[in-house]
Design a protein around this motif. Structure first.
Motif, mmCIF file in Angstrom:
data_model
loop_
_atom_site.group_PDB
_atom_site.id
_atom_site.type_symbol
_atom_site.label_atom_id
_atom_site.label_comp_id
_atom_site.label_asym_id
_atom_site.label_seq_id
_atom_site.Cartn_x
_atom_site.Cartn_y
_atom_site.Cartn_z
ATOM 1 N N THR A 38 -35.034 15.150 36.279
ATOM 2 C CA THR A 38 -33.832 15.993 36.215
ATOM 3 C C THR A 38 -33.027 15.862 37.497
ATOM 4 N N ARG A 39 -33.721 15.771 38.607
ATOM 5 C CA ARG A 39 -33.056 15.568 39.906
ATOM 6 C C ARG A 39 -32.286 14.242 39.898
ATOM 7 N N ALA A 40 -32.913 13.201 39.368
ATOM 8 C CA ALA A 40 -32.272 11.886 39.361
ATOM 9 C C ALA A 40 -31.015 11.871 38.498
ATOM 10 N N ILE A 41 -31.090 12.422 37.277
ATOM 11 C CA ILE A 41 -29.927 12.316 36.386
ATOM 12 C C ILE A 41 -28.809 13.273 36.791
ATOM 13 N N THR A 42 -29.137 14.452 37.320
ATOM 14 C CA THR A 42 -28.066 15.353 37.763
ATOM 15 C C THR A 42 -27.375 14.791 39.006
ATOM 16 N N HIS A 43 -28.131 14.175 39.908
ATOM 17 C CA HIS A 43 -27.505 13.547 41.084
ATOM 18 C C HIS A 43 -26.673 12.330 40.659
ATOM 19 N N ARG A 44 -27.118 11.622 39.623
ATOM 20 C CA ARG A 44 -26.341 10.485 39.125
ATOM 21 C C ARG A 44 -24.988 10.951 38.598
ATOM 22 N N ILE A 45 -24.995 12.021 37.799
ATOM 23 C CA ILE A 45 -23.737 12.530 37.246
ATOM 24 C C ILE A 45 -22.837 13.036 38.372
ATOM 25 N N ALA A 46 -23.422 13.825 39.288
ATOM 26 C CA ALA A 46 -22.628 14.369 40.396
ATOM 27 C C ALA A 46 -22.072 13.259 41.279
ATOM 28 N N TYR A 47 -22.865 12.220 41.513
ATOM 29 C CA TYR A 47 -22.412 11.088 42.326
ATOM 30 C C TYR A 47 -21.238 10.389 41.644
ATOM 31 N N GLY A 48 -21.333 10.193 40.320
ATOM 32 C CA GLY A 48 -20.244 9.559 39.590
ATOM 33 C C GLY A 48 -18.977 10.385 39.602
ATOM 34 N N VAL A 49 -19.121 11.712 39.512
ATOM 35 C CA VAL A 49 -17.953 12.604 39.543
ATOM 36 C C VAL A 49 -17.298 12.562 40.913
ATOM 37 N N ARG A 50 -18.109 12.701 41.976
ATOM 38 C CA ARG A 50 -17.552 12.718 43.336
ATOM 39 C C ARG A 50 -16.941 11.372 43.715
#
Length: 721
Positions: A38-50
């Motif tokens: 969950t940490r990996a996929i939420t950071h992936r989404i947040a990284y893509g947004v930022r």
């Protein structure tokens, strides 16, 4: 990438960082238990947004529970990506269906049926099918399975071949019930939760404008727990994608435990075949459990890998010999080998107890010690295979004043079948008699569904039987402890226990089935009742079903952070003969812990080793396909139900003819002379008609040979000549 985006990747390990930094194209993340998926996929989404690669309003993340979706939304908000949609499959589909229905279909959208039972009961009544609450629940589960597997009522009889008959109703009759249920919904302008997915998929298939608008809205997709996707969910996901490849899936085939609901790990395992250019990243660093717990989990899966190699070697040998290998069980996918990132902790304990009560008392005492050492009760869980096992643990904890909470099921004394049983006992004429309590309880409960043998079906029927069987076992126990116990006194005891266990609890030990524990974790976990018949469960017969039971135990082990206890009981109640065998899955765990196999004994404290005792229990496999055998008749035959017989057909028919005539002379059922399985083995091995050879046949002992041997020998002699 800007600095704000790069800060999102801080604190991730190398594999998590690689997953989070892969923003485009198909991506498959194979994430073991406790590896921070969950940490990996939420950071992936947040990284893509930022980083400006993702528009947060055009990202859809789907998972399987509302709790998981809420957790994902919370994490995304804290990471600076609050606009991302994180929903369950049903919630996402329902939102689209509500929005597009007026335009695509027109009129008012059907209302959602909150509970199928009412409609199924009415459909059954129209067809004059006799039902009870348990059978209705089984019918509902089977309808759900059929619909998520995209099976219509017309196709059901053919597609369900090989599945157990739901609540004992043959497949053709159930198909009529299924069709009647669908007709009722249509007449009343209602739909169920599976229809939400079906109608959304149908709308996207038939209305190109709606499909184009949905695909314009959502450009990037993330699917959590991808090993649990059903054919219907995969169909909807494909329609959302519309041929695009901006998809990230996360899962672990070793945690597939919901196959009975239609879930399939095939989509996860074959992801690279569908998307040939997909990136595959493995997360194997376990941040949840100690090295001691992780090693035990790894050894459980590694043991099945070794079994698969043996099965493959046997299949290759049969193929070289020109034998049929079509019944070969599916290969076991290579599991992830976890690597713990935590400091060392206590060694897991593996214990065996004389009976269920002794096991429960030991668990309750150990929980008391853990609580005294500072472990919060809310960080302790007792996990078991079936809900019917909870009563013993409820009583053991209550007697020590330890609060608890049941997860995934009603409290034992609140269950409908338990309340019905107590009411039936209270109104029975046996209350006024001197009938021994065990016999009285059996007589009364037999009228409401209890039987001496457990049902082979799963679901509500099995759970109901487990609850009633727990009352029968309690009657046996109390009668043994209290000579002269009356039915009236037994009822008073039940009322006292019921009152004590209805006390409200806010904080306490979690009691849960292994299935309902998925996705959760605790500091201390007790895995109880690990004996044959419960782990694996009795009705797990095929290799595929036994594999799922192994994965279920793996999920249980990986729920523990620090303290792990695995236990079994040799008997159901105090003073019972210790006939239960520890689960076959415990053998590799004992080897990992450096423990010897327990020696089987005739009875607790007798001191006399059983003549059948062995230092190690091996799994009996089918001589044709190599599948594990668990049913007694299959073990005698050394053949599973799917493989063709290997016996001499003429000899078998001669034996059956003799048995039928002979049993009529005796006035007994034919199976009481010799079982079909015994006749098959005789027809296959063709032993000489002498005692020493016949005694080698499974199921034939000295007593049976003395009673019926002469006629049997004559048939063998005639066939030989």
């Amino acid at each position: 990438m800007n600095d704000a985006a790069e800060t999102v990747l801080e604190g991730l390990d190398a594999e998590q960082r690689a997953a989070a930094a892969t923003l485009t194209g198909p991506l498959c993340i194979l994430a073991g238990a406790g590896t921070g998926k969950t940490r990996a996929i939420t950071h992936r989404i947040a990284y893509g947004v930022r980083a400006g690669v993702y528009d947060p309003h055009r990202v859809l993340a789907v998972t399987f529970t509302a709790r998981a979706a809420a957790e994902m939304r919370s994490r995304l908000t804290s990471l600076g990506a609050p606009g991302v949609q994180a929903r369950t499959f049903h919630a996402a589909a329902l939102r689209q269906l509500q929005y597009f229905w007026p335009v695509s279909v027109g009129g008012q959208m059907p209302t959602i049926v909150q509970n199928k039972i009412r409609l199924i009961a009415e459909a059954a009544k129209r067809l004059r099918l006799t039902t009870d609450r348990a059978s209705l629940r089984d019918f509902a589960s089977e309808i759900e399975w059929a619909k998520v597997s995209t099976i219509t009522a017309a196709d059901y009889p053919a597609r369900a071949a090989g599945r157990p008959a739901p609540a004992g109703v043959e497949h053709t009759s159930f198909a009529k019930l299924y069709e009647a249920y669908e007709d009722l919904k249509t007449d009343r302008h209602e739909m169920d939760f599976e229809d939400v997915l079906l109608f959304t998929a149908g709308m996207l298939t038939e209305d190109e404008k709606v499909a184009a608008q949905v695909r314009q809205q959502y450009r990037h997709f993330v699917v959590d727990e991808y090993q649990d996707v059903s054919p219907l969910q995969q169909r909807l996901l494909d329609l959302w994608l519309g041929g695009r490849e901006e998809i990230c899936v996360v899962g672990d085939a070793a945690q597939t435990i919901y196959s009975f609901t239609g879930a399939r790990p095939d989509y996860l395992l074959q992801f690279r075949s569908r998307y040939r250019h997909a990136e595959v990243i493995k997360l194997v660093r376990d941040y949840r459990s100690t090295p001691e717990v992780v090693r035990l989990a790894n050894s459980l899966l590694a043991d099945r890998t070794a079994e698969d190699e043996q099965i493959a070697r046997r299949a290759a040998a049969r193929k070289r010999a020109g034998e049929n290998t079509d019944t070969q069980p599916p290969p076991w996918p290579a599991p992830l080998t976890l690597i713990s990132q935590r400091d060392h902790g206590p060694v897991p304990q593996l214990t065996q107890h004389p009976d269920d009560d002794a096991e429960a008392d030991w668990i309750a005492e150990t929980i008391s010690q853990l609580a005294s050492s500072g472990v919060a009760l809310s960080e302790i869980a007792v996990l078991y295979r079936t809900n019917g096992q909870s009563q013993t643990f409820e009583q053991a904890l209550s007697s020590r004043g330890i609060s608890y909470q049941l997860r995934g099921s009603e409290r034992f004394f609140s269950r409908r079948e338990v309340r019905e049983a107590i009411a039936a006992l209270r109104t029975s004429s046996l209350v006024q008699t001197e009938e021994p309590v065990p016999e009285a309880v059996r007589a009364v409960l037999s009228s409401i569904g209890w039987s001496r043998t457990a049902p082979e079906s799963t679901g509500a029927v099995r759970e109901r039987w487990e609850s009633l069987a727990a009352l029968v076992s309690l009657a046996d126990q109390l009668a043994a402890e209290r000579p002269g116990l009356t039915v009236r006194q037994f009822l008073a005891e039940l009322e006292e226990r019921s009152a004590a266990q209805h006390a409200p609890t806010v904080e306490g030990v979690t009691l849960a089935s292994l299935h309902s524990a998925k996705g959760l974790e605790w500091d201390a976990v007790f895995l109880a009742g690990l004996c044959e018949g419960l782990m694996p469960i009795t009705f797990a017969r095929t290799q595929r079903e036994i594999d799922e039971e192994r994965r279920l135990l793996y999920v249980g082990i990986t729920r523990a952070r620090t303290h792990l206890y695995l236990s079994s009981a040799a008997a159901r109640h105090t003073g019972g003969r210790g006939r239960r065998k520890p689960s076959r899955f415990l053998a590799p765990l004992r080897r990992e812990l450096g423990m010897e196999e327990p020696v089987r004994r005739i009875a607790p404290g007798s001191g006399k080793p059983s003549p059948n005792a062995s230092s190690r229990r091996s799994t009996v496999t089918c001589a044709t396909c190599g599948a594990a055998l668990t049913v007694a008749s299959h073990i005698r035959r050394q053949r599973c139900e799917n493989c063709p017989p290997r016996y001499d057909a003429a000899l078998y028919e001669a034996l059956r003819t003799w048995r039928l005539d002979y049993s009529k002379q005796l006035g007994k059922p034919a199976f009481m002379v010799f079982a079909d399985a015994e006749l098959e083995v005789l027809a296959e091995r063709k032993p000489a008609p002498v005692d020493e050879e016949l005694l080698k046949i499974p199921g034939i002992g000295q007593k049976k040979l003395q009673a019926h041997g002469e006629g049997l020998k004559q048939v063998l002699r005639e066939h030989s000549s």
